[in-house]
Design a protein around this motif. Sequence first.
Motif, PDB file in Angstrom:
ATOM      1  N   ARG A  29     104.047  32.782   8.787  1.00 34.96           N
ATOM      2  CA  ARG A  29     102.795  32.233   8.253  1.00 34.96           C
ATOM      3  C   ARG A  29     102.327  32.937   6.983  1.00 34.96           C
ATOM      4  NH1 ARG A  29      99.936  28.365  11.583  1.00 34.96           N
ATOM      5  NH2 ARG A  29     101.355  27.990  13.300  1.00 34.96           N
ATOM      6  N   GLY A  49      90.798  30.319   7.128  1.00 32.51           N
ATOM      7  CA  GLY A  49      92.101  30.427   6.471  1.00 32.51           C
ATOM      8  C   GLY A  49      92.591  29.175   5.763  1.00 32.51           C
ATOM      9  N   PRO A  50      92.656  28.018   6.460  1.00 33.34           N
ATOM     10  CA  PRO A  50      93.217  26.829   5.815  1.00 33.34           C
ATOM     11  C   PRO A  50      92.428  26.375   4.575  1.00 33.34           C
ATOM     12  CG  PRO A  50      93.196  26.579   8.199  1.00 33.34           C
ATOM     13  CD  PRO A  50      92.438  27.831   7.905  1.00 33.34           C
ATOM     14  N   ARG A  96      92.897  38.873  16.112  1.00 30.82           N
ATOM     15  CA  ARG A  96      94.269  38.773  15.592  1.00 30.82           C
ATOM     16  C   ARG A  96      94.342  38.055  14.246  1.00 30.82           C
ATOM     17  NH1 ARG A  96      97.265  34.197  19.359  1.00 30.82           N
ATOM     18  NH2 ARG A  96      95.883  32.477  18.857  1.00 30.82           N
ATOM     19  N   ARG A 104     103.205  31.885   1.254  1.00 26.47           N
ATOM     20  CA  ARG A 104     103.212  30.423   1.120  1.00 26.47           C
ATOM     21  C   ARG A 104     102.250  29.957   0.015  1.00 26.47           C
ATOM     22  NH1 ARG A 104     101.475  27.638   5.815  1.00 26.47           N
ATOM     23  NH2 ARG A 104     100.414  29.520   6.477  1.00 26.47           N
ATOM     24  N   ILE A 117      90.575  28.345   2.626  1.00 24.30           N
ATOM     25  CA  ILE A 117      90.833  29.331   1.562  1.00 24.30           C
ATOM     26  C   ILE A 117      92.205  29.059   0.942  1.00 24.30           C
ATOM     27  CG2 ILE A 117      91.209  31.781   1.062  1.00 24.30           C
ATOM     28  CD1 ILE A 117      89.238  32.401   3.335  1.00 24.30           C
ATOM     29  N   ASN A 134      97.857  42.031   2.178  1.00 24.22           N
ATOM     30  CA  ASN A 134      96.847  41.725   1.163  1.00 24.22           C
ATOM     31  C   ASN A 134      96.000  42.978   0.927  1.00 24.22           C
ATOM     32  OD1 ASN A 134      94.632  40.887  -0.282  1.00 24.22           O
ATOM     33  ND2 ASN A 134      94.213  39.072   0.969  1.00 24.22           N
ATOM     34  N   TRP A 177     105.427  35.160  14.043  1.00 23.99           N
ATOM     35  CA  TRP A 177     104.259  34.391  13.580  1.00 23.99           C
ATOM     36  C   TRP A 177     103.777  34.940  12.237  1.00 23.99           C
ATOM     37  CZ3 TRP A 177      99.378  34.463  11.716  1.00 23.99           C
ATOM     38  CH2 TRP A 177      98.636  33.282  11.766  1.00 23.99           C
ATOM     39  N   HIS A 200      98.131  37.347  -7.034  1.00 17.83           N
ATOM     40  CA  HIS A 200      97.515  38.033  -5.888  1.00 17.83           C
ATOM     41  C   HIS A 200      98.394  37.803  -4.653  1.00 17.83           C
ATOM     42  CE1 HIS A 200      94.796  39.363  -2.881  1.00 17.83           C
ATOM     43  NE2 HIS A 200      94.332  38.184  -2.535  1.00 17.83           N
ATOM     44  N   VAL A 231      96.118  41.109  11.088  1.00 23.95           N
ATOM     45  CA  VAL A 231      97.493  41.111  10.566  1.00 23.95           C
ATOM     46  C   VAL A 231      97.566  41.035   9.042  1.00 23.95           C
ATOM     47  CG1 VAL A 231      98.308  40.003  12.681  1.00 23.95           C
ATOM     48  CG2 VAL A 231      97.745  38.568  10.712  1.00 23.95           C
ATOM     49  N   LEU A 276      84.429  33.123   3.462  1.00 24.90           N
ATOM     50  CA  LEU A 276      85.124  34.418   3.521  1.00 24.90           C
ATOM     51  C   LEU A 276      84.070  35.501   3.341  1.00 24.90           C
ATOM     52  CD1 LEU A 276      87.469  36.390   3.442  1.00 24.90           C
ATOM     53  CD2 LEU A 276      88.006  35.607   1.143  1.00 24.90           C
ATOM     54  N   THR A 302      99.956  38.623  19.141  1.00 19.86           N
ATOM     55  CA  THR A 302     100.618  38.062  17.971  1.00 19.86           C
ATOM     56  C   THR A 302     102.087  38.482  18.016  1.00 19.86           C
ATOM     57  OG1 THR A 302     100.468  37.768  15.571  1.00 19.86           O
ATOM     58  CG2 THR A 302     100.151  40.009  16.386  1.00 19.86           C
ATOM     59  N   PHE A 357      86.711  34.467   8.149  1.00 14.17           N
ATOM     60  CA  PHE A 357      87.215  33.571   7.105  1.00 14.17           C
ATOM     61  C   PHE A 357      87.779  32.288   7.697  1.00 14.17           C
ATOM     62  CE2 PHE A 357      91.753  34.222   7.807  1.00 14.17           C
ATOM     63  CZ  PHE A 357      91.750  35.412   8.523  1.00 14.17           C
ATOM     64  N   ALA A 388      98.263  37.364  -1.208  1.00 10.74           N
ATOM     65  CA  ALA A 388      97.483  37.079   0.013  1.00 10.74           C
ATOM     66  C   ALA A 388      98.334  36.402   1.067  1.00 10.74           C
ATOM     67  CB  ALA A 388      96.280  36.198  -0.312  1.00 10.74           C
ATOM     68  N   ASN A 389      99.281  35.587   0.586  1.00 16.16           N
ATOM     69  CA  ASN A 389     100.120  34.827   1.510  1.00 16.16           C
ATOM     70  C   ASN A 389     101.324  34.317   0.717  1.00 16.16           C
ATOM     71  OD1 ASN A 389     101.274  32.587   2.962  1.00 16.16           O
ATOM     72  ND2 ASN A 389      99.452  32.577   4.247  1.00 16.16           N
TER      73      ASN A 389
HETATM   74  N1  ACO Z   1      99.104  35.568  15.623  1.00 15.91           N
HETATM   75  C1  ACO Z   1      99.374  34.460  16.335  1.00 15.91           C
HETATM   76  N2  ACO Z   1      98.638  33.334  16.244  1.00 15.91           N
HETATM   77  C2  ACO Z   1      97.608  33.338  15.400  1.00 15.91           C
HETATM   78  C3  ACO Z   1      97.263  34.471  14.609  1.00 15.91           C
HETATM   79  C4  ACO Z   1      98.062  35.617  14.757  1.00 15.91           C
HETATM   80  N3  ACO Z   1      97.840  36.741  14.047  1.00 15.91           N
HETATM   81  N4  ACO Z   1      96.190  34.177  13.858  1.00 15.91           N
HETATM   82  C5  ACO Z   1      95.855  32.912  14.135  1.00 15.91           C
HETATM   83  N5  ACO Z   1      96.697  32.407  15.067  1.00 15.91           N
HETATM   84  C6  ACO Z   1      96.700  31.081  15.682  1.00 15.91           C
HETATM   85  C7  ACO Z   1      95.352  30.421  15.624  1.00 15.91           C
HETATM   86  O1  ACO Z   1      94.567  30.830  16.715  1.00 15.91           O
HETATM   87  C8  ACO Z   1      95.733  28.952  15.701  1.00 15.91           C
HETATM   88  O2  ACO Z   1      96.005  28.649  17.040  1.00 15.91           O
HETATM   89  P1  ACO Z   1      95.574  27.218  17.636  1.00 15.91           P
HETATM   90  O3  ACO Z   1      96.348  26.194  16.840  1.00 15.91           O
HETATM   91  O4  ACO Z   1      95.992  27.310  19.060  1.00 15.91           O
HETATM   92  O5  ACO Z   1      94.096  27.111  17.418  1.00 15.91           O
HETATM   93  C9  ACO Z   1      97.062  28.884  14.950  1.00 15.91           C
HETATM   94  O6  ACO Z   1      97.562  30.240  14.903  1.00 15.91           O
HETATM   95  C10 ACO Z   1      96.930  28.336  13.532  1.00 15.91           C
HETATM   96  O7  ACO Z   1      95.849  29.000  12.894  1.00 15.91           O
HETATM   97  P2  ACO Z   1      95.513  28.739  11.368  1.00 15.91           P
HETATM   98  O8  ACO Z   1      94.365  29.594  10.936  1.00 15.91           O
HETATM   99  O9  ACO Z   1      95.419  27.262  11.134  1.00 15.91           O
HETATM  100  O10 ACO Z   1      96.873  29.279  10.725  1.00 15.91           O
HETATM  101  P3  ACO Z   1      97.393  29.123   9.256  1.00 15.91           P
HETATM  102  O11 ACO Z   1      98.727  28.527   9.255  1.00 15.91           O
HETATM  103  O12 ACO Z   1      96.358  28.507   8.347  1.00 15.91           O
HETATM  104  O13 ACO Z   1      97.566  30.645   8.812  1.00 15.91           O
HETATM  105  C11 ACO Z   1      96.411  32.239   7.472  1.00 15.91           C
HETATM  106  C12 ACO Z   1      96.453  31.504   8.800  1.00 15.91           C
HETATM  107  C13 ACO Z   1      97.661  33.069   7.375  1.00 15.91           C
HETATM  108  C14 ACO Z   1      95.178  33.133   7.422  1.00 15.91           C
HETATM  109  C15 ACO Z   1      96.360  31.203   6.300  1.00 15.91           C
HETATM  110  O14 ACO Z   1      95.386  30.234   6.546  1.00 15.91           O
HETATM  111  C16 ACO Z   1      96.070  31.845   4.986  1.00 15.91           C
HETATM  112  O15 ACO Z   1      96.865  32.618   4.483  1.00 15.91           O
HETATM  113  N6  ACO Z   1      94.916  31.492   4.351  1.00 15.91           N
HETATM  114  C17 ACO Z   1      94.604  31.924   3.024  1.00 15.91           C
HETATM  115  C18 ACO Z   1      94.450  33.405   2.864  1.00 15.91           C
HETATM  116  C19 ACO Z   1      93.321  33.968   3.634  1.00 15.91           C
HETATM  117  O16 ACO Z   1      92.498  33.250   4.168  1.00 15.91           O
HETATM  118  N7  ACO Z   1      93.276  35.302   3.663  1.00 15.91           N
HETATM  119  C20 ACO Z   1      92.208  36.006   4.264  1.00 15.91           C
HETATM  120  C21 ACO Z   1      91.097  36.123   3.342  1.00 15.91           C
HETATM  121  S1  ACO Z   1      91.377  37.147   1.933  1.00 15.91           S
HETATM  122  C22 ACO Z   1      91.981  36.272   0.595  1.00 15.91           C
HETATM  123  O17 ACO Z   1      93.096  36.420   0.323  1.00 15.91           O
HETATM  124  C23 ACO Z   1      91.204  35.424  -0.287  1.00 15.91           C
END
Ligand code: ACO
Length: 321
Positions: free
Chosen positions: A37, A213-214, A150, A253, A216, A278, A33, A248, A154, A189, A29, A211, A250-251
Amino acid sequence: MTYAKITGWGKCVPPTVLTNAEISNFVETTDEWIVSRTGIEERRVTHVQLSELATLAAKRAIAAAGLQGSDIDLVILCTASGDSLIPNTASAVQRNIGAHQAAAFDSNAACTGFLYGIQMATALIQNGSNQRAVVIGADRLNYFINWADRASAVLFGDGAGAVVLEASTEKSGMIASKLGCDTEKRDILEVQGPGTYVDRFHTSACYNVAFEGPEIFKRAINGMNGACTSALESAGLSGDDIDVIVPHQANLRIIQTLAKKMGVSMDKVMVNIEKYGNTSAASVAIALCEAVEQGRVQPGSNILTAAFGAGLTYAGMVIKW
Ligand code: ACO
């Protein structure tokens, strides 16, 4: 009418900082990134037990309220990562703070837990069962992380935050709330496993935070937006009446999209995700403490808080300071 006024607040964030650059040494990572993100730059990590973080936050909140531990008659510890399955971790906090006459229980609504806890404590104070409660949001989700993954490595930080609520005739504390649970996708999740008990049969290596991510992301915004709209309506307020929003963390964005959807400027929104990641049930509690420390919250301020977590639980709440 009895209210549950917030008279004390405190937080405990562990001193050890884990930066994005350090994480990129052991999983594939980059700082770029993670920041673009999520908004996270670093997080705090610890190996001490959850009860120790929770105790420190509770002691600070009780001191800020000008009280002694023995004045507290209710301890609600909101967490998904207690010291053990049985006994509950709230009982360790009750003992540690010297609240020997207090009822004490754990409550798990994941990242939404702290707001569920405030709702419960308020109800118990309003019906006369309790006079002075401490509500703690605390988690150390890093315990559950598979550090080779990964996607989850993070996101999370460890920490605790707490508030003291006291019976009052002044219109203050929680004045409206909407709690809910979007169970249609409750399995997107999850952390499967026996709990945080560790012995020769169980180690933290058996866990993984899994989880989608998208999905959630989308449901977090809709859940929090709906709950906030409903809480504002019950309070007879509009977004313009709100002085500060404490969501909260979490992100970044998610927070920005929520603010946009609600039509409020980011100037009104408390953000500290860059420092802590988070922290689950601790997230709103720590952000609320920091909003007070930074002078963003003043006596009489209207605060809108929102959270979303596993379950998929969600909450929106209006608090008068
Ligand atoms: N470093 C680099 N690349 C990564 C990482 C990382 N740490 N993690 C994922 N990727 C890659 C993936 O493998 C994927 O690669 P691919 O396109 O080649 O398959 C690409 O990045 C995109 O992955 P997505 O999961 O679609 O990335 P997204 O933009 O959705 O971001 C995130 C992920 C940050 C988790 C986002 O979806 C998010 O914040 N979701 C809501 C919160 C969440 O789920 N939190 C965890 C649960 S706890 C809660 O708060 C409720």
